[in-house]
Motif scaffolding. Structure first.
Motif, PDB file in Angstrom:
ATOM      1  N   CYS A  36      -2.624 -12.933   2.538  1.00  0.00           N
ATOM      2  CA  CYS A  36      -2.278 -10.824   2.677  1.00  0.00           C
ATOM      3  C   CYS A  36      -0.512 -10.246   3.480  1.00  0.00           C
ATOM      4  O   CYS A  36      -0.478  -8.878   2.879  1.00  0.00           O
ATOM      5  CB  CYS A  36      -3.502 -11.107   3.714  1.00  0.00           C
ATOM      6  N   ASN A  37      -0.230 -10.824   4.072  1.00  0.00           N
ATOM      7  CA  ASN A  37       0.974 -10.448   4.275  1.00  0.00           C
ATOM      8  C   ASN A  37       2.191 -10.469   3.165  1.00  0.00           C
ATOM      9  O   ASN A  37       3.230  -9.107   3.860  1.00  0.00           O
ATOM     10  CB  ASN A  37       2.259 -11.601   5.929  1.00  0.00           C
ATOM     11  N   TRP A  95       1.301  -9.805  -0.051  1.00  0.00           N
ATOM     12  CA  TRP A  95       1.058  -8.258  -0.726  1.00  0.00           C
ATOM     13  C   TRP A  95       1.144  -7.163   0.476  1.00  0.00           C
ATOM     14  O   TRP A  95       2.218  -6.094  -0.494  1.00  0.00           O
ATOM     15  CB  TRP A  95      -0.459  -8.842  -0.918  1.00  0.00           C
ATOM     16  N   TYR A  96       0.783  -7.220   1.301  1.00  0.00           N
ATOM     17  CA  TYR A  96       1.257  -5.812   2.210  1.00  0.00           C
ATOM     18  C   TYR A  96       3.073  -5.680   2.175  1.00  0.00           C
ATOM     19  O   TYR A  96       2.784  -4.515   1.769  1.00  0.00           O
ATOM     20  CB  TYR A  96       0.970  -6.119   3.708  1.00  0.00           C
ATOM     21  N   GLN A  97       3.646  -6.482   1.675  1.00  0.00           N
ATOM     22  CA  GLN A  97       4.898  -6.340   1.942  1.00  0.00           C
ATOM     23  C   GLN A  97       5.859  -5.846   0.899  1.00  0.00           C
ATOM     24  O   GLN A  97       6.260  -5.428   0.572  1.00  0.00           O
ATOM     25  CB  GLN A  97       5.658  -7.460   2.344  1.00  0.00           C
ATOM     26  N   ARG A 111      -1.366  -3.247  -5.930  1.00  0.00           N
ATOM     27  CA  ARG A 111      -0.979  -3.400  -4.512  1.00  0.00           C
ATOM     28  C   ARG A 111      -1.948  -1.495  -4.126  1.00  0.00           C
ATOM     29  O   ARG A 111      -1.770  -0.848  -2.992  1.00  0.00           O
ATOM     30  CB  ARG A 111       0.303  -3.549  -4.397  1.00  0.00           C
ATOM     31  N   LEU A 145      -4.956   1.338   7.485  1.00  0.00           N
ATOM     32  CA  LEU A 145      -5.346  -0.669   7.618  1.00  0.00           C
ATOM     33  C   LEU A 145      -6.333  -0.060   7.653  1.00  0.00           C
ATOM     34  O   LEU A 145      -6.699   0.287   8.956  1.00  0.00           O
ATOM     35  CB  LEU A 145      -4.148  -0.914   8.356  1.00  0.00           C
ATOM     36  N   MET A 183       0.315  -1.195  -0.336  1.00  0.00           N
ATOM     37  CA  MET A 183      -0.078   0.266  -0.331  1.00  0.00           C
ATOM     38  C   MET A 183       1.072   0.778   0.028  1.00  0.00           C
ATOM     39  O   MET A 183       2.426   1.081   0.498  1.00  0.00           O
ATOM     40  CB  MET A 183      -0.570   0.512   1.317  1.00  0.00           C
ATOM     41  N   SER A 193     -10.922   0.575  -2.404  1.00  0.00           N
ATOM     42  CA  SER A 193     -10.617  -0.412  -1.618  1.00  0.00           C
ATOM     43  C   SER A 193     -11.984  -1.717  -2.383  1.00  0.00           C
ATOM     44  O   SER A 193     -12.219  -2.464  -2.700  1.00  0.00           O
ATOM     45  CB  SER A 193     -10.438  -0.562   0.056  1.00  0.00           C
TER      46      SER A 193
END
Length: 107
Positions: free
Chosen positions: A47-48, A50-52, A80, A7, A1, A14
């Motif tokens: 998800c982690n 993707w976030y990273q 992302r 978050l 992001m 979204s």
């Protein structure tokens, strides 16, 4: 992001992400659960990733009957960075163009 994204914050972008998932569900005729082949722990791990932004995140696969252009639209919705996702006006225009000349079969 990107840095501006918080978050848990719901935005139009979204909603675009959610639209991509809803479109996927429609194309599998609601016969599959998104990421249904993964355990809850694997979904969180995905998800982690993707976030990273480490390149290991898995997107939903292309439904069997889904045209490539529609799946490409979905993957655009799942970008992302929110700023890279299309606007709803762009999605609407794309779908209108895909629908040109379509005549439904009336039974």
């Amino acid at each position: 992001m990107d840095e501006k994204t918080t978050l848990g914050k719901q935005t139009t972008k979204s909603d675009v992400w959610s639209f991509g998932v809803t479109l996927w569900e429609m194309l599998v005729v609601c016969g599959q659960k998104p990421y249904g082949e993964m355990t809850s722990e694997q979904v969180v791990e995905n998800c982690n990733h993707w976030y990273q932004g480490d390149g290991q995140a898995r997107l939903l696969s292309r439904p069997q009957t889904c045209p490539r252009e529609i799946y490409d639209l979905m993957t655009e919705c799942w970008k992302r960075n929110e700023s890279d996702r299309p606007k709803f006006s762009e999605i609407h225009l794309f779908l209108q163009r895909k629908n040109l000349g379509y005549v439904p079969v009336i039974a």
